[in-house]
Scaffold this motif. Structure first.
Motif, PDB file in Angstrom:
ATOM      1  N   ALA A 693      -5.587  -8.958 -17.173  1.00 59.12           N
ATOM      2  CA  ALA A 693      -6.752  -9.098 -18.055  1.00 59.12           C
ATOM      3  C   ALA A 693      -7.190  -7.687 -18.427  1.00 59.12           C
ATOM      4  O   ALA A 693      -7.601  -6.908 -17.557  1.00 59.12           O
ATOM      5  CB  ALA A 693      -7.876  -9.855 -17.367  1.00 59.12           C
ATOM      6  N   ILE A 694      -7.089  -7.351 -19.698  1.00 59.98           N
ATOM      7  CA  ILE A 694      -7.337  -5.995 -20.175  1.00 59.98           C
ATOM      8  C   ILE A 694      -8.277  -6.071 -21.363  1.00 59.98           C
ATOM      9  O   ILE A 694      -8.130  -6.936 -22.237  1.00 59.98           O
ATOM     10  CB  ILE A 694      -6.015  -5.313 -20.607  1.00 59.98           C
ATOM     11  N   LEU A 717      -5.457  -6.658 -12.477  1.00 54.99           N
ATOM     12  CA  LEU A 717      -4.086  -7.114 -12.239  1.00 54.99           C
ATOM     13  C   LEU A 717      -4.035  -7.947 -10.975  1.00 54.99           C
ATOM     14  O   LEU A 717      -4.594  -7.567  -9.946  1.00 54.99           O
ATOM     15  CB  LEU A 717      -3.154  -5.905 -12.095  1.00 54.99           C
ATOM     16  N   LEU A 718      -3.370  -9.081 -11.049  1.00 56.31           N
ATOM     17  CA  LEU A 718      -3.108  -9.916  -9.886  1.00 56.31           C
ATOM     18  C   LEU A 718      -1.638 -10.287  -9.905  1.00 56.31           C
ATOM     19  O   LEU A 718      -1.134 -10.783 -10.914  1.00 56.31           O
ATOM     20  CB  LEU A 718      -3.973 -11.182  -9.921  1.00 56.31           C
ATOM     21  N   SER A 719      -0.925 -10.026  -8.806  1.00 54.81           N
ATOM     22  CA  SER A 719       0.512 -10.311  -8.783  1.00 54.81           C
ATOM     23  C   SER A 719       0.969 -10.656  -7.382  1.00 54.81           C
ATOM     24  O   SER A 719       0.320 -10.304  -6.387  1.00 54.81           O
ATOM     25  CB  SER A 719       1.307  -9.106  -9.296  1.00 54.81           C
ATOM     26  N   GLY A 720       2.096 -11.335  -7.317  1.00 53.57           N
ATOM     27  CA  GLY A 720       2.716 -11.605  -6.028  1.00 53.57           C
ATOM     28  C   GLY A 720       3.431 -10.367  -5.524  1.00 53.57           C
ATOM     29  O   GLY A 720       4.039  -9.617  -6.291  1.00 53.57           O
ATOM     30  N   GLY A 721       3.381 -10.136  -4.212  1.00 56.84           N
ATOM     31  CA  GLY A 721       4.039  -8.969  -3.633  1.00 56.84           C
ATOM     32  C   GLY A 721       5.548  -9.142  -3.575  1.00 56.84           C
ATOM     33  O   GLY A 721       6.085 -10.240  -3.726  1.00 56.84           O
ATOM     34  N   GLN A 722       6.245  -8.029  -3.352  1.00 56.11           N
ATOM     35  CA  GLN A 722       7.694  -8.087  -3.259  1.00 56.11           C
ATOM     36  C   GLN A 722       8.109  -8.764  -1.952  1.00 56.11           C
ATOM     37  O   GLN A 722       7.366  -8.794  -0.971  1.00 56.11           O
ATOM     38  CB  GLN A 722       8.290  -6.688  -3.333  1.00 56.11           C
ATOM     39  N   ARG A 723       9.297  -9.326  -1.941  1.00 59.37           N
ATOM     40  CA  ARG A 723       9.831  -9.997  -0.752  1.00 59.37           C
ATOM     41  C   ARG A 723      10.337  -8.959   0.249  1.00 59.37           C
ATOM     42  O   ARG A 723      10.743  -7.855  -0.128  1.00 59.37           O
ATOM     43  CB  ARG A 723      10.973 -10.924  -1.153  1.00 59.37           C
ATOM     44  N   ILE A 724      10.322  -9.324   1.513  1.00 58.51           N
ATOM     45  CA  ILE A 724      10.655  -8.363   2.558  1.00 58.51           C
ATOM     46  C   ILE A 724      11.753  -8.903   3.472  1.00 58.51           C
ATOM     47  O   ILE A 724      12.026 -10.112   3.520  1.00 58.51           O
ATOM     48  CB  ILE A 724       9.416  -8.015   3.417  1.00 58.51           C
ATOM     49  N   ILE A 725      12.388  -7.991   4.200  1.00 58.18           N
ATOM     50  CA  ILE A 725      13.205  -8.335   5.365  1.00 58.18           C
ATOM     51  C   ILE A 725      12.291  -8.144   6.575  1.00 58.18           C
ATOM     52  O   ILE A 725      11.856  -7.018   6.856  1.00 58.18           O
ATOM     53  CB  ILE A 725      14.442  -7.443   5.476  1.00 58.18           C
ATOM     54  N   PRO A 726      11.951  -9.209   7.297  1.00 61.00           N
ATOM     55  CA  PRO A 726      10.951  -9.098   8.363  1.00 61.00           C
ATOM     56  C   PRO A 726      11.532  -8.521   9.650  1.00 61.00           C
ATOM     57  O   PRO A 726      12.749  -8.443   9.844  1.00 61.00           O
ATOM     58  CB  PRO A 726      10.514 -10.549   8.569  1.00 61.00           C
ATOM     59  N   ASN A 757      -0.496 -11.052  -1.589  1.00 64.74           N
ATOM     60  CA  ASN A 757      -0.619 -10.940  -3.031  1.00 64.74           C
ATOM     61  C   ASN A 757      -1.432  -9.686  -3.338  1.00 64.74           C
ATOM     62  O   ASN A 757      -2.291  -9.280  -2.542  1.00 64.74           O
ATOM     63  CB  ASN A 757      -1.286 -12.175  -3.621  1.00 64.74           C
ATOM     64  N   LEU A 758      -1.182  -9.089  -4.459  1.00 63.51           N
ATOM     65  CA  LEU A 758      -1.780  -7.795  -4.774  1.00 63.51           C
ATOM     66  C   LEU A 758      -2.765  -7.925  -5.924  1.00 63.51           C
ATOM     67  O   LEU A 758      -2.529  -8.678  -6.877  1.00 63.51           O
ATOM     68  CB  LEU A 758      -0.684  -6.788  -5.158  1.00 63.51           C
TER      69      LEU A 758
END
Length: 822
Positions: A693-694, A717-726, A757-758
């Motif tokens: 939203a800008i 900005l709202l976004s999903g975070g990157q996937r990880i190797i836990p 989420n970021l």
């Protein structure tokens, strides 16, 4: 997170006395003095400037004589007509923002909005008109060229133009051509403060950067071997013209790219008078100069140099930035028209960057190996990078309806990484990683453009590239027997790409583009023929339906071809010499609806089928090169992986007009792949969603002399975070890592989950003052103003609660700049 975080301080008093805050305050005071402590006498009531330029045919690039150009809303009407060379001039235009209307018999009319006019610099435009593909007697649905339309006449979907004015205005872009892309649908970043561009779930390394129509190196400072990361762009918005950004099913002229293409253009310098731009900010101190090469020749030069202000303030003790990063960059363009031999232009971009980390943590940088997690090892890290790109372009008319454009160019990139390990923070240490990487590319290309008539245009071309790479890399062996060679080669690879593209306009409402692209790697005999097809139907004056398909391919990073891999019998070999091209089918369907000339709604749905992906040659492995970050993994690879990216993108954009703008967009997507283990997994970059939203407002005619302008912009900005190797855990969630044997990661659950989420709120403001012959601007950008630090990845930290540490989003990042145009 990169090595540029401000050192933390405790308490409000400590924050108020922080060197970074002091430095920013000092710069604010200096900028205010420069803005206001200037001579105020003899100022005209309304500063004015010249607006001039050329108007060309959009397909043949021939100059158009007799085009009517008027200033929108002028009363009495102010206008002019283009001369024999398509040139026009509008003198004494009041500063601010204006719009232009262009009309020419037999051509589609065009409205140019939001042209910025300031007192310190002439406004020089290069405009194009498209011939109407219909007889005057036909009744057809027509639409004039729209704002944000792509520059490439063969692109009809998943493409847009990005202007220099947008780079200066949009919050969070702050003059950086990489950062501005994350404002648009389908594009996101990892959130660690870097310049990575993730397009529709694809790795940033599969984006092709171009400069002046030529592929170039990763143009970011502090780059990594995989071309995924980068902290600051070496490209400066002061030099840029309107550029093209393509996110899928791109035209046949683009090849060796899988996720997208960013085609950056440099503007020409002023060919009539000398001008300059000087700026100082927390990021960099810079100078831009331009002017005629020789009065009356039509030729011009444009040059810029920038040095990192942070490194200057560090050396003066005014700023404390961990790692002491330093960078500098420069760019130029020479424009040389001739009467008989066409137009020549030369360009260049170079940069150098360094940093030193005495005590590396996972939040600073991802160094090779996991030894740092044991708690028994300290690491020091030295990094140095450089980039250099230069070339010569030549364009010459061939008849009235065609032209030939040719280029020769050279690109070079160097990355040096050295890691020392110590048993305590003060020891001398022993090398655990040493890498010297050099990449070069020599290119020659030619493209013939032919406009047969208003309905048919053809392009055909060829590009030959000789890639060179030298790598000398060694890392600590598992047996702790010193450094073991990982890369040791000095090789060249030849690549020939050819293409043909045909645009047919059935009428003014329906346009089709068809083409073929051929990609050949001579090193191992790999080749492919790639069909491309797109169509756009202007269903009504306001609504248009578009479709695009393309088969696309790219080479993997050269170091994978020559990687040295240990075999089961303990010997070493190079098993990847015959690695093939990565390939992807792109399908895109889109619909645009323009409520008004300034208000656009857009929806695009896409599906990408990826195949021939390099994956580890093991039935139990999750590994694929499409998930690489800064880490380095050398394994035997086969082209047997597959993947899918699909999603829906929605955009509502109100282009800047009447003093305000807004942009709302969202993307919902999936990005998955399969390695030889047969399990469909998320890719590392599958964030699933991103929303922007800008909005911004500009207040003009402020102050007693009505010569001041205030701009305010915001972005959420709202976004999903990157996937990880836990990390390894048991069924109850308890850590089961084994530092003694170097076992930390649960590869069986690779990329199943993400942590947070970021979200991020960014505010920016600009203040412009028009003097008689200068313009002064003050910019303030507050990125991530809430200081939110969502978790990105996890790592083992024996001293942390639960034994788990986290890398996080970059915190509050203030940036301040003062700029003067003269």
């Amino acid at each position: 997170m990169g090595p540029f975080a401000f050192e933390p301080s405790a308490g409000a008093a400590a924050r108020n006395n922080h060197p970074a805050i002091k430095a920013m305050c000092n710069l604010c005071r200096l900028a205010a003095l420069l803005c206001f402590a200037l001579p105020l006498s003899a100022q005209p009531a309304t500063p004015a400037q010249t607006v001039r330029g050329t108007v060309l045919d959009a397909d043949s690039k021939a100059p158009l004589t007799g085009v009517n150009i008027t200033i929108q809303g002028s009363d009495p009407l102010v206008g002019t007509v283009t001369g024999p060379d398509g040139e026009f001039r509008l003198p004494n235009v009041p500063v601010g923002r204006i719009g232009l209307n262009l009309s020419y018999l037999g051509y589609q009319p065009r409205a140019i909005a939001n042209v910025v006019v300031n007192a310190g610099k002439e406004t020089v435009l290069q405009l194009e008109l498209a011939e109407a593909a219909t007889d005057l007697a036909e009744a057809v649905v027509t639409a004039s060229q729209s704002r944000g339309a792509p520059l490439n006449e063969m692109a009809q979907i998943s493409a847009r133009s990005i202007s220099m004015e947008e780079m200066n205005r949009l919050a969070a872009s702050f003059n950086d051509p990489a950062l501005i892309t994350s404002n648009f649908a389908g594009v996101t970043t990892t959130g660690d403060g870097g310049n990575d561009i993730i397009v529709r779930g694809n790795s940033p390394k599969y984006l092709q950067w171009r400069l002046e129509g030529v592929p170039i190196t990763n143009p970011n400072h502090f780059a990594d071997q995989n071309a995924v990361l980068g902290a600051t762009s070496a490209l400066n918005a002061n030099l840029l013209a309107t550029s093209g950004f393509y996110t899928g099913a791109f035209p046949a002229g683009y090849g060796n790219a899988l996720s997208g293409v960013y085609d950056i253009r440099l503007r020409n310098g002023n060919n009539e008078k000398f001008e300059g731009i000087a700026g100082i900010g927390l990021l960099g101190t810079e100078l831009t100069l331009e002017g005629p090469l020789k009065q009356g020749s039509g030729g011009s030069f444009l040059a810029n140099y920038r040095y990192s202000t942070a490194s200057i303030l560090n050396s003066l003790g005014l700023l404390d930035v961990k790692g002491k990063p330093a960078f500098q960059d420069a760019a130029f363009k020479l424009y040389l028209p001739t009467e008989k031999y066409g137009v020549f232009s030369a360009f260049g971009l170079g940069g150098h960057s360094t940093f030193t980390l005495d005590d590396v943590t996972f939040e600073d940088w991802n160094t090779p190996g996991d030894d740092i997690m044991s708690g028994q090892v300290f690491e020091a890290y030295d990094k140095a990078t450089y980039l250099f790109n230069t070339g010569i372009n030549h364009s010459i008319p061939l008849g009235e309806q065609g032209y030939l454009k040719s280029s020769v160019s050279y690109s070079s990139e160097g990355i040096d990484d050295d890691v020392l390990q110590r048993t305590d923070s003060l020891g001398t240490g022993t090398p655990s990683f040493a890498s010297e990487l050099r990449k070069t590319a020599y290119r020659a290309s030619t493209t013939y453009h032919r406009k047969f008539n208003a309905r048919n245009t053809v392009q055909a071309g060829a590009v030959y590239t000789l890639f060179g790479q030298r790598a000398d890399q060694a890392r600590k062996s598992a047996a702790d027997a010193g450094l073991q060679t990982a890369l040791d080669f000095d090789e060249c690879l030849g690549n020939l790409r050819t293409f043909v593209s045909w645009k047919h306009r059935w009428n003014s409402a329906l346009t089709m583009v068809a083409g073929l692209h051929n990609n050949n790697i001579f090193f191992n005999g790999e080749h492919t023929v790639e069909p491309r097809l797109s169509a756009r139907w202007q269903m009504t004056p306001k609504g248009a339906l578009s479709f695009g398909y393309g088969l696309h391919s790219t080479m993997e990073s050269v170091h994978h071809y020559f990687a040295t891999v240990e075999q089961p019998d303990g010997s070493f070999a190079q098993p990847n010499l015959n690695l093939g091209l990565l390939k992807a089918h792109h399908f895109v369907l889109g619909y645009d609806y323009r409520f008004t000339p300034n208000l656009l709604a857009r929806v695009e749905a896409y599906y990408q089928h990826l195949y021939n992906l390099p994956v580890e040659d093991s039935p139990d492995s999750y590994f694929s090169t499409i998930n690489e970050g800064a880490e380095l993994d050398y394994v035997a690879l086969v082209n047997e992986g597959t993947g899918r990216n699909y999603g829906l993108e929605l955009t509502l954009q109100r282009f800047f007009a009447d003093g305000y703008y807004f942009l709302f967009n969202t993307s919902i997507y999936e990005s998955t792949y399969k390695a030889l283990d047969g399990q469909e997994r998320n890719t590392r970059f599958n964030g699933n969603f991103v929303a922007n939203a800008i909005a911004g407002r500009e207040f003009t005619n402020l102050g007693r002399k009505r010569n001041k302008t205030l701009g305010i912009n915001a972005r959420f900005l709202l976004s999903g975070g990157q996937r990880i190797i836990p990390l390894l855990r048991d069924a109850g969630g308890n850590l089961t890592v084994d530092p003694a044997n170097g076992r930390y990661w649960d590869y069986g659950r690779a990329y199943e989950d993400r942590l947070d989420n970021l979200y991020q709120l960014t505010l920016s403001a600009s203040y412009r003052i028009e003097r008689r012959s200068t313009t002064h601007e003050l910019f303030l950008n507050l990125e991530n103003i809430t200081g939110n630090q969502g978790r990105l990845t996890e790592y083992y930290d024996a001293g942390a609660e639960g034994g788990v540490g986290y890398t996080t989003q970059f915190g509050l990042l203030p940036n301040l700049m003062y700029r003067v145009y003269f």
